[in-house]
Enzyme design. Structure first.
Site, PDB file in Angstrom:
ATOM      1  CE  LYS A 140      -3.775  -2.420   2.263  1.00 58.53           C
ATOM      2  NZ  LYS A 140      -4.413  -2.838   3.516  1.00 58.53           N
ATOM      3  CD  GLN A 152      -3.440  -4.475   6.727  1.00 57.26           C
ATOM      4  OE1 GLN A 152      -3.314  -3.520   5.960  1.00 57.26           O
ATOM      5  NE2 GLN A 152      -4.194  -5.527   6.439  1.00 57.26           N
ATOM      6  CG  ASP A 209      -9.329   0.194   5.700  1.00 60.26           C
ATOM      7  OD1 ASP A 209      -9.074  -0.128   4.521  1.00 60.26           O
ATOM      8  OD2 ASP A 209      -8.673  -0.207   6.679  1.00 60.26           O
TER       9      ASP A 209
END
Ligand code: NDP
Length: 282
Positions: free
Chosen positions: A53, A97, A120
């Site tokens: 990412k 994460q 997200d």
């Protein structure tokens, strides 16, 4: 019939090209989109994901920060990191994460993220916006699936979409996006009776259950579009999806491979969300 293979790498490339152009345009206005990725602990798969990412964000011209915290990080320390990123003007979006080490409260972490920076799309404000079909940051994997369906010209309006899996990050948001796009949606899960009876009715079948090669050709309607979200290690140690590629390929009309299907889209859509967050603030 042999299914058309939907090339997620190629579609992700298109999304990234659009992202690079959007970054260049924002820079002419003095804005460099900033994305931070927080990782706690040393989960090997998570480390690969976050590096990917951060690297992709850098390649596309974003400011990109990796915040790597030790597994011993306390809840208070993690909340302090989130507060710092919420306040950082150069960071337009960030994510933590998952999964977190067991001693940390993931729900509290998600709710502490400023919804405007929640790339997200997991914060309840963004979840609510999705439910109501209002503007907001959408979860990356389901948003990536919608883009794959659009690019592959799979008709969604009026189609029967069956989703196997009801998680907050994939199954449920996937259902909402397909519903808003005009599909008739069925959500299946581990308590569903006669799962093949449902999957065989699907014009669009999304497998997001986390079971290696679970969906076999006899569970698929001839000609269906089959989207494989799963990322698993098969008994042979190889990376594989939730769909048994070989048996489904000869029944389905279109199929995403693993790797090279949904996975690359998730990262591309994350970058898209960071750019959207940066653009909105300008
Ligand atoms: P979860 O484990 O959170 O959810 C799995 C869902 O599948 C649950 O709703 C569960 O039902 C259901 N399920 C499990 N077993 C069965 C079964 N035998 N029959 C029917 N339903 C079943 O997984 P995630 O949603 O987080 O992820 C799903 C998969 O997608 C995983 O392989 C994951 O690695 C992958 N993934 C891939 C991404 C990508 O970028 N490509 C991103 C995110 C995830 P119940 O609720 O009843 O327990």
């Amino acid at each position: 019939m042999t299914a058309r293979i939907i090339d997620g790498v190629a579609v992700a490339r298109q999304v990234k090209d659009e992202a690079a152009a959007a970054v260049a345009e924002l820079k002419t206005r003095g804005i460099t989109p900033g994305l931070a990725v927080v990782i706690v602990g040393d989960n090997a798969a998570s480390q690969i994901y976050v590096r990917n990412k951060v690297r992709t964000a850098q390649e596309l011209g974003l400011l990109s920060e990796l915040v790597a915290l030790p597994a011993s990080t306390t809840q208070a320390e993690l909340m302090a990191t989130i507060a710092r990123l919420n306040a950082a003007p150069e960071i337009h979006g960030f994510m933590v994460q998952m999964p977190l080490p067991a001693h940390l409260d993931d729900k509290a972490v998600i709710e502490a993220i400023n919804p405007l920076k929640d790339v997200d799309g997991f914060h309840r404000e963004n979840v609510g916006a999705l439910m109501l079909n209002q503007p907001g940051l959408r979860p990356c994997t389901p948003a990536g699936v919608m883009r794959l369906l659009a690019t592959a010209q799979v008709p969604v309006k009026g189609a029967h979409a069956v989703i196997v899996g009801r998680s907050n990050i994939v199954g449920k948001p996937m259902a909402m996006l397909l519903l808003h796009a005009g599909a008739t949606v069925t959500i299946c899960h581990s308590q569903t009776r006669d799962l093949p009876g449902f999957t065989r009715q699907a014009d669009i079948l999304v497998a997001a259950l986390g079971r290696a090669r679970f969906v076999t050709g006899d569970m698929v309607k001839p000609g269906a579009a089959v989207i494989d979200v799963g990322i698993n290690r098969g008994a042979d140690g190889k990376l594989c999806g939730d769909v048994d590629f070989d048996s489904v390929r000869v029944v389905a009309g279109a199929l995403t491979p693993v790797p090279g299907g949904v996975g690359p889209m998730t990262v591309a859509m994350l970058i898209g969300n960071a750019i959207a967050a940066a653009g909105r603030g300008s």
